[in-house]
Each structure stands twice: as structure tokens, then as C-alpha cells.
Design a protein around this motif. Structure first.
Motif, PDB file in Angstrom:
ATOM      1  N   THR A 197       0.336  -1.225   0.292  1.00  0.00           N
ATOM      2  CA  THR A 197      -0.100  -0.107   0.012  1.00  0.00           C
ATOM      3  C   THR A 197       1.197   1.166  -0.166  1.00  0.00           C
ATOM      4  OG1 THR A 197      -1.646  -0.895   1.748  1.00  0.00           O
ATOM      5  CG2 THR A 197      -1.780   1.305   1.059  1.00  0.00           C
ATOM      6  N   GLY A 198       1.882   1.423   0.806  1.00  0.00           N
ATOM      7  CA  GLY A 198       2.932   2.523   0.805  1.00  0.00           C
ATOM      8  C   GLY A 198       3.564   2.250  -0.521  1.00  0.00           C
ATOM      9  N   ALA A 199       4.249   1.678  -0.570  1.00  0.00           N
ATOM     10  CA  ALA A 199       4.568   2.059  -2.553  1.00  0.00           C
ATOM     11  C   ALA A 199       3.817   2.375  -3.320  1.00  0.00           C
ATOM     12  CB  ALA A 199       5.241   0.360  -3.000  1.00  0.00           C
ATOM     13  N   ALA A 200       2.613   1.288  -3.485  1.00  0.00           N
ATOM     14  CA  ALA A 200       1.398   2.339  -4.427  1.00  0.00           C
ATOM     15  C   ALA A 200       1.242   4.187  -4.517  1.00  0.00           C
ATOM     16  CB  ALA A 200       0.426   1.430  -4.736  1.00  0.00           C
ATOM     17  N   ALA A 201       1.226   3.454  -3.025  1.00  0.00           N
ATOM     18  CA  ALA A 201       1.025   5.952  -2.763  1.00  0.00           C
ATOM     19  C   ALA A 201       1.883   6.419  -3.040  1.00  0.00           C
ATOM     20  CB  ALA A 201       0.378   5.277  -1.677  1.00  0.00           C
TER      21      ALA A 201
ATOM     22  N   ALA B 280     -14.936   4.510   3.888  1.00  0.00           N
ATOM     23  CA  ALA B 280     -15.449   5.622   3.035  1.00  0.00           C
ATOM     24  C   ALA B 280     -13.803   6.750   2.472  1.00  0.00           C
ATOM     25  CB  ALA B 280     -15.997   6.591   3.934  1.00  0.00           C
ATOM     26  N   ALA B 281     -12.852   6.713   3.171  1.00  0.00           N
ATOM     27  CA  ALA B 281     -12.016   7.549   3.341  1.00  0.00           C
ATOM     28  C   ALA B 281     -10.859   5.882   2.170  1.00  0.00           C
ATOM     29  CB  ALA B 281     -10.464   7.390   4.786  1.00  0.00           C
ATOM     30  N   ALA B 282     -11.086   4.594   2.437  1.00  0.00           N
ATOM     31  CA  ALA B 282     -10.063   4.385   0.845  1.00  0.00           C
ATOM     32  C   ALA B 282     -10.713   4.280  -0.267  1.00  0.00           C
ATOM     33  CB  ALA B 282     -10.483   2.726   1.715  1.00  0.00           C
ATOM     34  N   VAL B 283     -11.528   5.130  -0.725  1.00  0.00           N
ATOM     35  CA  VAL B 283     -12.097   5.353  -1.546  1.00  0.00           C
ATOM     36  C   VAL B 283     -12.318   6.693  -2.185  1.00  0.00           C
ATOM     37  CG1 VAL B 283     -13.144   3.160  -1.964  1.00  0.00           C
ATOM     38  CG2 VAL B 283     -14.797   4.624  -0.709  1.00  0.00           C
ATOM     39  N   SER B 284     -11.949   7.616  -1.181  1.00  0.00           N
ATOM     40  CA  SER B 284     -11.906   8.710  -1.739  1.00  0.00           C
ATOM     41  C   SER B 284     -11.240   9.620  -2.485  1.00  0.00           C
ATOM     42  CB  SER B 284     -12.188   9.485   0.135  1.00  0.00           C
ATOM     43  OG  SER B 284     -10.999   9.055   0.513  1.00  0.00           O
ATOM     44  N   GLY B 285     -11.038  10.632  -2.681  1.00  0.00           N
ATOM     45  CA  GLY B 285     -10.216  10.918  -3.651  1.00  0.00           C
ATOM     46  C   GLY B 285     -10.442  11.695  -4.903  1.00  0.00           C
ATOM     47  N   ARG B 286      -9.683  11.907  -5.153  1.00  0.00           N
ATOM     48  CA  ARG B 286     -10.122  12.408  -7.468  1.00  0.00           C
ATOM     49  C   ARG B 286      -9.391  11.628  -8.259  1.00  0.00           C
ATOM     50  NH1 ARG B 286     -10.763  19.683  -6.850  1.00  0.00           N
ATOM     51  NH2 ARG B 286     -11.930  19.688  -5.749  1.00  0.00           N
ATOM     52  N   GLY B 287     -10.117  12.171  -9.073  1.00  0.00           N
ATOM     53  CA  GLY B 287      -8.620  11.373 -10.297  1.00  0.00           C
ATOM     54  C   GLY B 287      -9.312   9.602 -10.744  1.00  0.00           C
ATOM     55  N   GLY B 288      -7.263   9.279 -10.856  1.00  0.00           N
ATOM     56  CA  GLY B 288      -7.589   7.403 -10.961  1.00  0.00           C
ATOM     57  C   GLY B 288      -8.541   6.907 -12.286  1.00  0.00           C
ATOM     58  N   ALA B 289      -7.836   6.250 -13.011  1.00  0.00           N
ATOM     59  CA  ALA B 289      -8.356   5.266 -13.251  1.00  0.00           C
ATOM     60  C   ALA B 289      -9.523   4.691 -13.339  1.00  0.00           C
ATOM     61  CB  ALA B 289      -8.225   4.002 -14.103  1.00  0.00           C
ATOM     62  N   PRO B 290     -11.151   4.332 -14.091  1.00  0.00           N
ATOM     63  CA  PRO B 290     -12.517   4.037 -13.619  1.00  0.00           C
ATOM     64  C   PRO B 290     -11.942   2.215 -12.967  1.00  0.00           C
ATOM     65  CG  PRO B 290     -13.084   4.991 -15.577  1.00  0.00           C
ATOM     66  CD  PRO B 290     -11.299   5.007 -15.345  1.00  0.00           C
ATOM     67  N   ALA B 291     -10.977   2.124 -13.831  1.00  0.00           N
ATOM     68  CA  ALA B 291     -11.312   0.761 -13.383  1.00  0.00           C
ATOM     69  C   ALA B 291     -10.753   0.421 -11.619  1.00  0.00           C
ATOM     70  CB  ALA B 291      -9.955  -0.253 -14.206  1.00  0.00           C
TER      71      ALA B 291
ATOM     72  N   ARG C 231      -6.384   1.821  -5.258  1.00  0.00           N
ATOM     73  CA  ARG C 231      -7.229   2.864  -5.228  1.00  0.00           C
ATOM     74  C   ARG C 231      -6.317   4.156  -5.561  1.00  0.00           C
ATOM     75  NH1 ARG C 231      -8.450   7.087  -7.381  1.00  0.00           N
ATOM     76  NH2 ARG C 231     -10.312   8.838  -6.544  1.00  0.00           N
ATOM     77  N   ARG C 232      -4.589   3.953  -5.755  1.00  0.00           N
ATOM     78  CA  ARG C 232      -4.052   3.997  -5.557  1.00  0.00           C
ATOM     79  C   ARG C 232      -2.982   3.764  -7.204  1.00  0.00           C
ATOM     80  NH1 ARG C 232      -5.650   6.029  -1.565  1.00  0.00           N
ATOM     81  NH2 ARG C 232      -5.767   7.510  -0.832  1.00  0.00           N
ATOM     82  N   GLY C 233      -3.645   2.964  -8.079  1.00  0.00           N
ATOM     83  CA  GLY C 233      -3.385   2.478  -9.357  1.00  0.00           C
ATOM     84  C   GLY C 233      -2.373   1.260  -8.820  1.00  0.00           C
ATOM     85  N   GLY C 234      -2.111   0.699  -7.458  1.00  0.00           N
ATOM     86  CA  GLY C 234      -1.321  -0.488  -7.671  1.00  0.00           C
ATOM     87  C   GLY C 234      -2.816  -1.911  -7.885  1.00  0.00           C
TER      88      GLY C 234
END
Length: 293
Positions: free
Chosen positions: A31-35, A202-213, A266-269
Motif C-alpha cells: 500500500t505504501g509503495a503504491a501511494a 470511506a477514506a479508502a475510496v475517496s479522492g479525485r482522479g484515478g482510472a475507472p478500473a 485506488r492509487r493504481g496498484g
């Protein structure tokens, strides 16, 4: 955290370090690496192993510190049952701490050690000093947050602060509730843990941007986390007996896995999230033989 599980025939060292529970830790560094945008490749693949070693050291140290209390409340544990001596357990804890720091150095050099060293120090402080104080849940949350930051490294820590805080918040609730594993808890404490679980989902899926998948994958993992953990904690709100609290605590520990998967996805990983999610069925299966708490 403590619990009850059938341990007949289980190697006492496996029980001492709660070996299967380490499956719930592997996803922290992912998780930390993906972020931080620093995928675990090459030597950095040793970071999850460093995390596991430090986690296991904390479990051994936990039993060493609690040996007198366990002689009354959990006599089946390795130290009070006489299967492992207290000095040997302390040696195991120290050895695993050294192994964790060594693996961190191999994986990321000084950049990783700048997080691994405070993490190891926080684990020892929690077990030896803080655990029996009102600050215990917060101290455990700090340990978990630092474990997430280990995956990002000191240079990428700023980018991983949000997922670190989310997993720390989840840990805060689980640790606070786990205090009632032997004598039961209050409905208010169980409700507090449930509130933190809801906020974490809720926080795990929050934030703007990111691919729909990525967003869909994160939403699915967060939903699984919320249902699996939240339902057990809600049961503890309604009936906070020791047995129900133990079940909720175990669910909270296993719930780390889908929460990590949601944060990573959520962060692309997405690939890392998928690999993390595979640990959950195995963790639950092994948890029936060796208590994760």
C-alpha cells in the motif's frame, strides 16, 4: 491483543509469533509503495519480509511482556505453558527485530532504515511500556502507520500519509476493542470501533482522479472490508461479551487485507492489490489453527 484458538500440535514458536497473522501485514508495504509511486521490484521486494519480521518480533515481545498475566488468563500460551522460556522468547523478539532491520537495509538502504528503525522502536515501546496505559491503542496505530510508510521509504513518505492514516485509524479501533477479549467490552467501545471502520472504508475510496478500473476495484475491496469487519463489530455493539469481542477482533485483523487492497487499488496498484487480496482466505484458514490475536 489476545484470543483463544485450538493449538494442539502447533509448533510453539509458530504460536508465539502468531505466524499466520503475518499475512495481514504483507499488504502494508504494498500500500505504501503504491501511494508513493514506487512499486516493489528487485531488492525492494524484501520490504514486506522486513515488515513481517518486525511484526513477528512484536508478537514474541508481547508474550514476553504479558507472561505473568497470561499465566492467569491464557495459560495455554507458549511461555506460561512452559513450552518456551521467557528468556528464549525475548531472544526471538530481539533476533527478529535485527532481521527486520537487516532486510530493510537490503531492500532500501538508508531510505528504508529511516522508517524501519522508528517502526522497530515503536513496537518495542508499545509492548514494554505503553501497552498497559490508556495510550496503547494510539501507540499501536502509530506502529501500523509506520509499517505502511516503510513501503514508501523516507523519501516517499509524504505521498503515503493518507493510506498510513487510514490503516492506523482502523488499527486504533481494533486495538481499543480488543481490550475486551477476556472480560468483555462496553457497547460504546464497540461502537467507536465500528465508526472507525466506516470512516476507513470511506477514506479508502475517496479522492479525485484515478482510472475507472482502479476506482471500481477499490470500491469492491472497501465494500468487502466494511461488511466483513463492520458486521462483527455491530454484533459486539449489541452484545459485547468476551466471545463476541474476540470474533470482532479477529475480523478486524483479517480485515486489514481488503482495506490494504482498496487503498492500493485506488492509487493504481491493482496488481499488488490483487496479490494482497489472495492472502485473506489463507489467513482465515490458518487463523483457525493459530489465533491471530
Amino acid at each position: 491483543m489476545g484470543g483463544v484458538a485450538g493449538t494442539a500440535g502447533v509448533n510453539p514458536y509458530v504460536q508465539l509469533v502468531r505466524a499466520p497473522a503475518a499475512l495481514s501485514v504483507l499488504g502494508d508495504t504494498v500500500t505504501g509503495a503504491a501511494a508513493a509511486g514506487r512499486p516493489l521490484r528487485g531488492r525492494r521486494l524484501a520490504l514486506p519480509l522486513a515488515s513481517v519480521a518486525i511484526y513477528w518480533s512484536g508478537m514474541a515481545l508481547n508474550d514476553w511482556a504479558d507472561r505473568e498475566l497470561d499465566a492467569v488468563e491464557r495459560p495455554e500460551r507458549p511461555i506460561p505453558s512452559g513450552r518456551i522460556s521467557a528468556p528464549r522468547a525475548l531472544g526471538v523478539a530481539a533476533g527478529l527485530t535485527g532481521a527486520g532491520l537487516g532486510l530493510a537495509a537490503v531492500a532500501g538502504g538508508r531510505d528504508a532504515l529511516k522508517v524501519a528503525a522508528p517502526l522497530a522502536a515503536a513496537v518495542w515501546a508499545y509492548d514494554v511500556v505503553v501497552k498497559k496505559t490508556p495510550l496503547a491503542p494510539a501507540a499501536m496505530a502509530v506502529c501500523r502507520s509506520l509499517d505502511v510508510l516503510l513501503g514508501a521509504g523516507r523519501s516517499g513518505a509524504a505521498k503515503a500519509l493518507v493510506p498510513a492514516a487510514v490503516l492506523g485509524g482502523h488499527t486504533l479501533g481494533v486495538t481499543a476493542l480488543s481490550a475486551g477479549e477476556v472480560h468483555g467490552a462496553s457497547p460504546a467501545r464497540a461502537a467507536g470501533a465500528l465508526a472507525l471502520t466506516s470512516a476507513s472504508a470511506a477514506a479508502a475510496v475517496s479522492g479525485r482522479g484515478g482510472a475507472p478500473a482502479h476506482r471500481v476495484a477499490a470500491l469492491a475491496a472497501a465494500a468487502g472490508y466494511g461488511v466483513s469487519v463492520g458486521s462483527k463489530q455491530y454484533a459486539a455493539v449489541r452484545k459485547p461479551t468476551a466471545a463476541v469481542v474476540r470474533t470482532a477482533t479477529a475480523a478486524g485483523i483479517h480485515g486489514m487485507v481488503p482495506l490494504q487492497a482498496a487503498l492500493a487499488a485506488r492509487r493504481g496498484g491493482v496488481l499488488g492489490a490483487g496479490l494482497v487480496a489472495l492472502a485473506l482466505p489463507l489467513a482465515k484458514r490458518l487463523g483457525r489453527k493459530v489465533s491471530p490475536t
